[in-house]
Design a protein around this motif. Structure first.
Motif, PDB file in Angstrom:
ATOM      1  N   LEU A   1      -8.233  -1.496  34.919  1.00 39.72           N
ATOM      2  CA  LEU A   1      -9.054  -0.813  35.915  1.00 39.72           C
ATOM      3  C   LEU A   1      -9.416  -1.749  37.042  1.00 39.72           C
ATOM      4  O   LEU A   1      -9.402  -2.974  36.886  1.00 39.72           O
ATOM      5  CB  LEU A   1     -10.313  -0.220  35.278  1.00 39.72           C
ATOM      6  CG  LEU A   1     -11.331  -1.194  34.673  1.00 39.72           C
ATOM      7  CD1 LEU A   1     -12.356  -1.652  35.721  1.00 39.72           C
ATOM      8  CD2 LEU A   1     -12.042  -0.544  33.510  1.00 39.72           C
ATOM      9  N   GLU A   2      -9.726  -1.137  38.167  1.00 35.79           N
ATOM     10  CA  GLU A   2     -10.290  -1.839  39.317  1.00 35.79           C
ATOM     11  C   GLU A   2     -11.621  -1.176  39.581  1.00 35.79           C
ATOM     12  O   GLU A   2     -11.717   0.052  39.592  1.00 35.79           O
ATOM     13  CB  GLU A   2      -9.374  -1.701  40.540  1.00 35.79           C
ATOM     14  CG  GLU A   2      -9.904  -2.375  41.807  1.00 35.79           C
ATOM     15  CD  GLU A   2     -10.902  -1.542  42.603  1.00 35.79           C
ATOM     16  OE1 GLU A   2     -11.690  -2.134  43.359  1.00 35.79           O
ATOM     17  OE2 GLU A   2     -10.916  -0.295  42.463  1.00 35.79           O
ATOM     18  N   THR A   3     -12.657  -1.976  39.731  1.00 34.07           N
ATOM     19  CA  THR A   3     -13.969  -1.460  40.107  1.00 34.07           C
ATOM     20  C   THR A   3     -14.564  -2.410  41.122  1.00 34.07           C
ATOM     21  O   THR A   3     -14.038  -3.505  41.356  1.00 34.07           O
ATOM     22  CB  THR A   3     -14.882  -1.269  38.877  1.00 34.07           C
ATOM     23  OG1 THR A   3     -16.044  -0.513  39.269  1.00 34.07           O
ATOM     24  CG2 THR A   3     -15.308  -2.581  38.258  1.00 34.07           C
ATOM     25  N   GLY A   4     -15.646  -2.010  41.716  1.00 32.03           N
ATOM     26  CA  GLY A   4     -16.266  -2.839  42.738  1.00 32.03           C
ATOM     27  C   GLY A   4     -16.921  -4.085  42.166  1.00 32.03           C
ATOM     28  O   GLY A   4     -17.337  -4.131  41.008  1.00 32.03           O
TER      29      GLY A   4
ATOM     30  N   TYR B   1     -14.024  -7.624  47.117  1.00 34.08           N
ATOM     31  CA  TYR B   1     -14.775  -6.417  46.803  1.00 34.08           C
ATOM     32  C   TYR B   1     -14.338  -5.771  45.496  1.00 34.08           C
ATOM     33  O   TYR B   1     -14.881  -4.743  45.104  1.00 34.08           O
ATOM     34  CB  TYR B   1     -14.655  -5.391  47.943  1.00 34.08           C
ATOM     35  CG  TYR B   1     -15.384  -5.820  49.185  1.00 34.08           C
ATOM     36  CD1 TYR B   1     -16.746  -5.575  49.327  1.00 34.08           C
ATOM     37  CD2 TYR B   1     -14.715  -6.485  50.196  1.00 34.08           C
ATOM     38  CE1 TYR B   1     -17.427  -5.978  50.457  1.00 34.08           C
ATOM     39  CE2 TYR B   1     -15.395  -6.894  51.339  1.00 34.08           C
ATOM     40  CZ  TYR B   1     -16.744  -6.641  51.462  1.00 34.08           C
ATOM     41  OH  TYR B   1     -17.424  -7.048  52.583  1.00 34.08           O
ATOM     42  N   SER B   2     -13.351  -6.359  44.819  1.00 29.45           N
ATOM     43  CA  SER B   2     -12.817  -5.766  43.593  1.00 29.45           C
ATOM     44  C   SER B   2     -12.975  -6.677  42.393  1.00 29.45           C
ATOM     45  O   SER B   2     -12.887  -7.898  42.502  1.00 29.45           O
ATOM     46  CB  SER B   2     -11.314  -5.456  43.757  1.00 29.45           C
ATOM     47  OG  SER B   2     -11.111  -4.406  44.663  1.00 29.45           O
ATOM     48  N   THR B   3     -13.197  -6.042  41.253  1.00 26.72           N
ATOM     49  CA  THR B   3     -13.172  -6.679  39.944  1.00 26.72           C
ATOM     50  C   THR B   3     -12.099  -5.966  39.148  1.00 26.72           C
ATOM     51  O   THR B   3     -12.033  -4.727  39.152  1.00 26.72           O
ATOM     52  CB  THR B   3     -14.525  -6.528  39.228  1.00 26.72           C
ATOM     53  OG1 THR B   3     -15.523  -7.208  39.991  1.00 26.72           O
ATOM     54  CG2 THR B   3     -14.494  -7.083  37.813  1.00 26.72           C
ATOM     55  N   TYR B   4     -11.251  -6.733  38.466  1.00 21.56           N
ATOM     56  CA  TYR B   4     -10.173  -6.157  37.665  1.00 21.56           C
ATOM     57  C   TYR B   4     -10.452  -6.447  36.204  1.00 21.56           C
ATOM     58  O   TYR B   4     -10.867  -7.546  35.843  1.00 21.56           O
ATOM     59  CB  TYR B   4      -8.821  -6.764  38.078  1.00 21.56           C
ATOM     60  CG  TYR B   4      -8.570  -6.626  39.556  1.00 21.56           C
ATOM     61  CD1 TYR B   4      -8.124  -5.423  40.084  1.00 21.56           C
ATOM     62  CD2 TYR B   4      -8.817  -7.679  40.425  1.00 21.56           C
ATOM     63  CE1 TYR B   4      -7.920  -5.272  41.447  1.00 21.56           C
ATOM     64  CE2 TYR B   4      -8.614  -7.539  41.789  1.00 21.56           C
ATOM     65  CZ  TYR B   4      -8.162  -6.345  42.291  1.00 21.56           C
ATOM     66  OH  TYR B   4      -7.966  -6.198  43.644  1.00 21.56           O
ATOM     67  N   MET B   5     -10.227  -5.442  35.371  1.00 26.01           N
ATOM     68  CA  MET B   5     -10.484  -5.577  33.934  1.00 26.01           C
ATOM     69  C   MET B   5      -9.368  -4.869  33.175  1.00 26.01           C
ATOM     70  O   MET B   5      -8.729  -3.959  33.706  1.00 26.01           O
ATOM     71  CB  MET B   5     -11.844  -4.977  33.574  1.00 26.01           C
ATOM     72  CG  MET B   5     -13.007  -5.594  34.321  1.00 26.01           C
ATOM     73  SD  MET B   5     -14.607  -4.848  33.918  1.00 26.01           S
ATOM     74  CE  MET B   5     -15.006  -5.792  32.446  1.00 26.01           C
ATOM     75  N   SER B   6      -9.176  -5.286  31.917  1.00 26.42           N
ATOM     76  CA  SER B   6      -8.116  -4.692  31.117  1.00 26.42           C
ATOM     77  C   SER B   6      -8.530  -4.647  29.661  1.00 26.42           C
ATOM     78  O   SER B   6      -9.319  -5.471  29.200  1.00 26.42           O
ATOM     79  CB  SER B   6      -6.827  -5.499  31.286  1.00 26.42           C
ATOM     80  OG  SER B   6      -5.732  -4.786  30.795  1.00 26.42           O
ATOM     81  N   LEU B   7      -7.991  -3.672  28.950  1.00 26.16           N
ATOM     82  CA  LEU B   7      -8.249  -3.467  27.524  1.00 26.16           C
ATOM     83  C   LEU B   7      -6.917  -3.329  26.814  1.00 26.16           C
ATOM     84  O   LEU B   7      -6.104  -2.474  27.185  1.00 26.16           O
ATOM     85  CB  LEU B   7      -9.081  -2.201  27.314  1.00 26.16           C
ATOM     86  CG  LEU B   7      -9.311  -1.739  25.884  1.00 26.16           C
ATOM     87  CD1 LEU B   7     -10.219  -2.712  25.136  1.00 26.16           C
ATOM     88  CD2 LEU B   7      -9.916  -0.330  25.878  1.00 26.16           C
ATOM     89  N   SER B   8      -6.679  -4.173  25.801  1.00 23.23           N
ATOM     90  CA  SER B   8      -5.490  -4.023  24.968  1.00 23.23           C
ATOM     91  C   SER B   8      -5.831  -3.058  23.844  1.00 23.23           C
ATOM     92  O   SER B   8      -6.885  -3.165  23.223  1.00 23.23           O
ATOM     93  CB  SER B   8      -5.070  -5.376  24.382  1.00 23.23           C
ATOM     94  OG  SER B   8      -4.620  -6.207  25.425  1.00 23.23           O
TER      95      SER B   8
END
Length: 158
Positions: A111-114, A145-152
């Protein structure tokens, strides 16, 4: 409060209004080139699944998954009605979406969120559900302006 989650009906005018409010909430938070929310037409595209959450006859939440690559999908359009935030609706929507992805054999959700304070509660929700910071993915690039996160995901677990 019973939350009913179902696939979106794109003919429902309340969905159009809900998504317009989503975009209006986020617009002041970052410059246009850093806004990545999908519009109604993009959410209709093949490879995108959009769910809506209802309490009675009121649309109160949305959440989508968009195909990135085999086994990898992106979380999009995660929103809860601002009047109902803090009641666990977003957690239920996210849980539903993750369960659905696992059932289809998805191995990773990103995901990308602020990155600004407005999105702090969203980042906390994602972290509490196992998402970890990651590098930009897909067509994203580094953006303050973006935060990137991931879930395996372990699709063998149910």
């Amino acid at each position: 409060m019973t939350l009913r989650i179902e696939r979106a009906d794109f003919q429902d005018p309340s969905l159009r209004a809900f998504l317009a409010a989503h975009h209006a909430d986020m617009a002041p938070q970052s410059p246009a080139e850093s806004q990545h929310a999908l519009g109604l037409e993009a959410l209709r595209q093949p490879g995108v699944r959009l769910w809506v959450g209802w309490i009675g006859e009121q649309l109160v939440a949305t959440c989508a998954l968009a195909h990135l690559a085999p086994g990898h999908e992106e979380l999009k359009s995660m929103r809860t009605d601002p009047e109902l935030r803090g009641r666990g609706i977003a957690s239920k929507m996210l849980e539903h979406t993750i369960t659905e992805a696992v059932s289809r054999g998805v191995k990773q959700i990103s995901l990308e969120t602020g990155s600004v304070e407005f999105f702090a509660s969203a980042r906390r929700l994602y972290a509490a559900n196992g998402f970890s910071p990651c590098e930009p993915f897909g067509s994203y690039t580094h953006d303050p302006y973006s935060t990137y996160m991931s879930l395996s995901l372990d699709s063998s677990a149910s």
